[in-house]
Design an enzyme around this catalytic site. Structure first.
Site, PDB file in Angstrom:
ATOM      1  N   ASP A 115     -58.323  46.692 -12.952  1.00 35.82           N
ATOM      2  CA  ASP A 115     -58.922  47.724 -13.790  1.00 35.82           C
ATOM      3  C   ASP A 115     -58.456  49.082 -13.256  1.00 35.82           C
ATOM      4  O   ASP A 115     -57.396  49.572 -13.631  1.00 35.82           O
ATOM      5  CB  ASP A 115     -60.441  47.539 -13.741  1.00 35.82           C
ATOM      6  CG  ASP A 115     -61.178  48.359 -14.770  1.00 35.82           C
ATOM      7  OD1 ASP A 115     -60.571  49.236 -15.371  1.00 35.82           O
ATOM      8  OD2 ASP A 115     -62.379  48.147 -14.971  1.00 35.82           O
ATOM      9  N   LEU A 120     -57.397  45.982  -5.537  1.00 36.67           N
ATOM     10  CA  LEU A 120     -56.123  45.401  -5.091  1.00 36.67           C
ATOM     11  C   LEU A 120     -55.379  46.339  -4.142  1.00 36.67           C
ATOM     12  O   LEU A 120     -54.735  45.884  -3.199  1.00 36.67           O
ATOM     13  CB  LEU A 120     -55.247  45.053  -6.298  1.00 36.67           C
ATOM     14  CG  LEU A 120     -55.387  43.608  -6.777  1.00 36.67           C
ATOM     15  CD1 LEU A 120     -54.471  43.358  -7.974  1.00 36.67           C
ATOM     16  CD2 LEU A 120     -55.054  42.617  -5.667  1.00 36.67           C
TER      17      LEU A 120
HETATM   18  C1  PRP Z   1     -63.990  42.974 -10.590  1.00 36.39           C
HETATM   19  C2  PRP Z   1     -62.747  42.114 -10.578  1.00 36.39           C
HETATM   20  C3  PRP Z   1     -61.878  42.774  -9.550  1.00 36.39           C
HETATM   21  C4  PRP Z   1     -62.272  44.231  -9.661  1.00 36.39           C
HETATM   22  C5  PRP Z   1     -61.203  44.982 -10.394  1.00 36.39           C
HETATM   23  O1  PRP Z   1     -64.812  42.576  -9.558  1.00 36.39           O
HETATM   24  O2  PRP Z   1     -63.031  40.794 -10.250  1.00 36.39           O
HETATM   25  O3  PRP Z   1     -62.137  42.286  -8.251  1.00 36.39           O
HETATM   26  O4  PRP Z   1     -63.510  44.286 -10.383  1.00 36.39           O
HETATM   27  O5  PRP Z   1     -61.569  46.321 -10.582  1.00 36.39           O
HETATM   28  P1  PRP Z   1     -60.730  47.520  -9.988  1.00 36.39           P
HETATM   29  O6  PRP Z   1     -59.299  47.315 -10.330  1.00 36.39           O
HETATM   30  O7  PRP Z   1     -61.336  48.704 -10.705  1.00 36.39           O
HETATM   31  O8  PRP Z   1     -60.977  47.602  -8.514  1.00 36.39           O
HETATM   32  P2  PRP Z   1     -66.396  42.903  -9.492  1.00 36.39           P
HETATM   33  O9  PRP Z   1     -66.607  44.008  -8.497  1.00 36.39           O
HETATM   34  O10 PRP Z   1     -66.922  43.124 -10.876  1.00 36.39           O
HETATM   35  O11 PRP Z   1     -67.008  41.613  -8.846  1.00 36.39           O
HETATM   36  P3  PRP Z   1     -66.928  40.073  -9.312  1.00 36.39           P
HETATM   37  O12 PRP Z   1     -65.480  39.643  -9.178  1.00 36.39           O
HETATM   38  O13 PRP Z   1     -67.829  39.388  -8.355  1.00 36.39           O
HETATM   39  O14 PRP Z   1     -67.409  39.976 -10.751  1.00 36.39           O
END
Ligand code: PRP
Length: 191
Positions: A115, A120
């Site tokens: 996102d 990452l």
């Molecule tokens: C989500 C997804 C990624 C991260 C990406 O995790 O699984 O790890 O967000 O977002 P970014 O590129 O803005 O950092 P989330 O924190 O929602 O937790 P989850 O995987 O437990 O649902």
């Protein structure tokens, strides 16, 4: 026994706008990505370490690793930057570390979605600092409109618009993770 073999596709609930990527399309793309990975890592001399980022990656990782023919081990890491809200804080916190020692290993980070890229970006830097031989990334989904930091993505499943998606590991309030397809939520909340 025949009935047990057929997998029911759960219908859309009223909260879901539409199916964005159906189950068959996802499986075909995961196979293509696995083939690329098998090809790229064909000559490695020690197992590739797959690191699934919890929780969202667990279904993509499970399907991907079962299509891999290169030697590999599966590990997990848990981080958080969203807390309970829908907007990232940008501060990535390590909640649970991997079990494997990554030093001198090739590592492939497996994510459900990129996102903003904060998660990452943090993980790639962190793993490089551990003395890995290489660090690559695979994401099932990416939202180009949302990127805040640049991350080199090696294996991308699908590029999607900036809508809130659930299914295939992705949740909304911990719901919908186990849908076999990616669906767009009706609510206007975006991540
Ligand atoms: C989500 C997804 C990624 C991260 C990406 O995790 O699984 O790890 O967000 O977002 P970014 O590129 O803005 O950092 P989330 O924190 O929602 O937790 P989850 O995987 O437990 O649902």
């Amino acid at each position: 026994m025949e009935a047990i073999r057929s997998i029911a596709i759960p219908p859309l609930t009223p909260d879901l706008e539409r199916v964005l990527i159906d189950a068959d399309t996802i499986q075909r793309r995961v196979t293509e990505l696995a083939n690329q990975i098998n090809n790229d890592y064909a000559n490695i001399t020690e197992p590739l370490i797959l690191v699934g980022v919890l929780k969202g990656s667990f279904i993509y990782l499970a399907d991907l690793c079962r299509k891999l023919t290169v030697p590999h081990v599966v590990d997990f890491i848990a981080v958080s930057s969203y807390g309970k809200g829908s907007e990232t804080t940008g501060n990535v916190r390590l909640l649970m570390d991997t079990r494997e020692n990554m030093e001198n290993h090739h590592v492939l980070i497996v994510e459900d979605i990129l996102d903003t890229g904060y998660t990452l970006d943090y993980l790639v830097r962190n793993f490089i600092a551990r003395g890995t031989k290489s660090v690559n990334t695979t994401v099932l989904l990416e939202k180009p409109d949302r990127h805040k930091v640049h991350v080199d993505l090696k294996y991308v499943g699908f590029t999607i618009p900036d809508v809130w998606v659930v299914g295939f590991g992705l949740d909304y309030g911990e719901q919908y993770r186990t849908l076999p397809y990616i669906a767009e939520m009706k609510i206007p909340k975006k991540k």
